[in-house]
Design a protein around this motif. Structure first.
Motif, PDB file in Angstrom:
ATOM      1  N   ALA A 101       0.803  -1.234   0.000  1.00  0.00           N
ATOM      2  CA  ALA A 101       0.000   0.000   0.000  1.00  0.00           C
ATOM      3  C   ALA A 101       0.834   1.280   0.000  1.00  0.00           C
ATOM      4  CB  ALA A 101      -0.957  -0.010   1.188  1.00  0.00           C
ATOM      5  N   ASP A 102       1.958   1.302   0.698  1.00  0.00           N
ATOM      6  CA  ASP A 102       2.763   2.524   0.807  1.00  0.00           C
ATOM      7  C   ASP A 102       3.992   2.532  -0.107  1.00  0.00           C
ATOM      8  OD1 ASP A 102       1.025   3.553   2.723  1.00  0.00           O
ATOM      9  OD2 ASP A 102       2.102   2.596   4.370  1.00  0.00           O
ATOM     10  N   ILE A 103       4.010   1.625  -1.068  1.00  0.00           N
ATOM     11  CA  ILE A 103       5.141   1.545  -1.998  1.00  0.00           C
ATOM     12  C   ILE A 103       4.642   2.013  -3.369  1.00  0.00           C
ATOM     13  CG2 ILE A 103       6.899   0.066  -3.022  1.00  0.00           C
ATOM     14  CD1 ILE A 103       6.586  -1.807  -0.599  1.00  0.00           C
ATOM     15  N   PRO A 104       4.962   3.249  -3.751  1.00  0.00           N
ATOM     16  CA  PRO A 104       4.415   3.823  -4.983  1.00  0.00           C
ATOM     17  C   PRO A 104       4.673   3.024  -6.259  1.00  0.00           C
ATOM     18  CG  PRO A 104       5.485   5.529  -3.681  1.00  0.00           C
ATOM     19  CD  PRO A 104       5.783   4.216  -3.024  1.00  0.00           C
ATOM     20  N   GLU A 105       5.818   2.361  -6.362  1.00  0.00           N
ATOM     21  CA  GLU A 105       6.156   1.628  -7.585  1.00  0.00           C
ATOM     22  C   GLU A 105       5.504   0.245  -7.662  1.00  0.00           C
ATOM     23  OE1 GLU A 105       8.124   2.320 -10.421  1.00  0.00           O
ATOM     24  OE2 GLU A 105       7.885   4.372  -9.733  1.00  0.00           O
ATOM     25  N   ALA A 106       4.881  -0.208  -6.585  1.00  0.00           N
ATOM     26  CA  ALA A 106       4.248  -1.529  -6.582  1.00  0.00           C
ATOM     27  C   ALA A 106       3.063  -1.544  -7.549  1.00  0.00           C
ATOM     28  CB  ALA A 106       3.781  -1.885  -5.180  1.00  0.00           C
TER      29      ALA A 106
END
Length: 127
Positions: A101-106
């Motif tokens: 959720a908090d990993i923009p590139e995921a």
């Protein structure tokens, strides 16, 4: 979440197995770290019959370099070993989507986590 500084320091410590090491993005290391964090650790190093980085890519929805996985393992306090022989159970756990959720590139690239992949790869599902 892992900081840029923590990741930078870990990149200096890793004993890479390949002479050329390309890192895609710090978020790739964060994705791999979260994947490792969901796994059950063991006393022995696994001798996997699967391509670990590909499994992590499918879950994270993004290309991840082998060197990103090596750095994530270096950063994780419970993970021991060298790629691809880590102290994780052969009964893999599918990590919760909340971990991304908090990993923009995921999940920004076209990798699809299919039902077939999940049933063939994972023995457990994280709640």
């Amino acid at each position: 979440m892992l900081t840029t500084e923590q990741i930078s320091e870990a990149k200096k410590r890793v004993r890479y197995q390949q002479p050329t090491n390309v890192h895609e993005h710090d978020d790739c290391i964060r994705i791999a770290f979260e994947w490792f964090d969901a796994q059950t650790t063991t006393k022995r190093l696994a001798k996997p019959t699967y391509l670990l980085k590909n499994i992590i890519e499918m879950w994270g929805g993004r290309y991840i370099a082998r060197s990103d996985v090596e750095v994530a393992a270096e950063l994780h306090p419970q993970i021991k070993g060298r790629y691809p022989h880590f102290n994780i159970s052969s009964r893999l756990t599918l990590p919760s989507d909340r971990r991304l959720a908090d990993i923009p590139e995921a999940r920004t690239q076209g990798y699809q986590l299919t039902v077939a992949h999940v049933t063939e790869t994972y023995s457990r599902i994280e709640e």
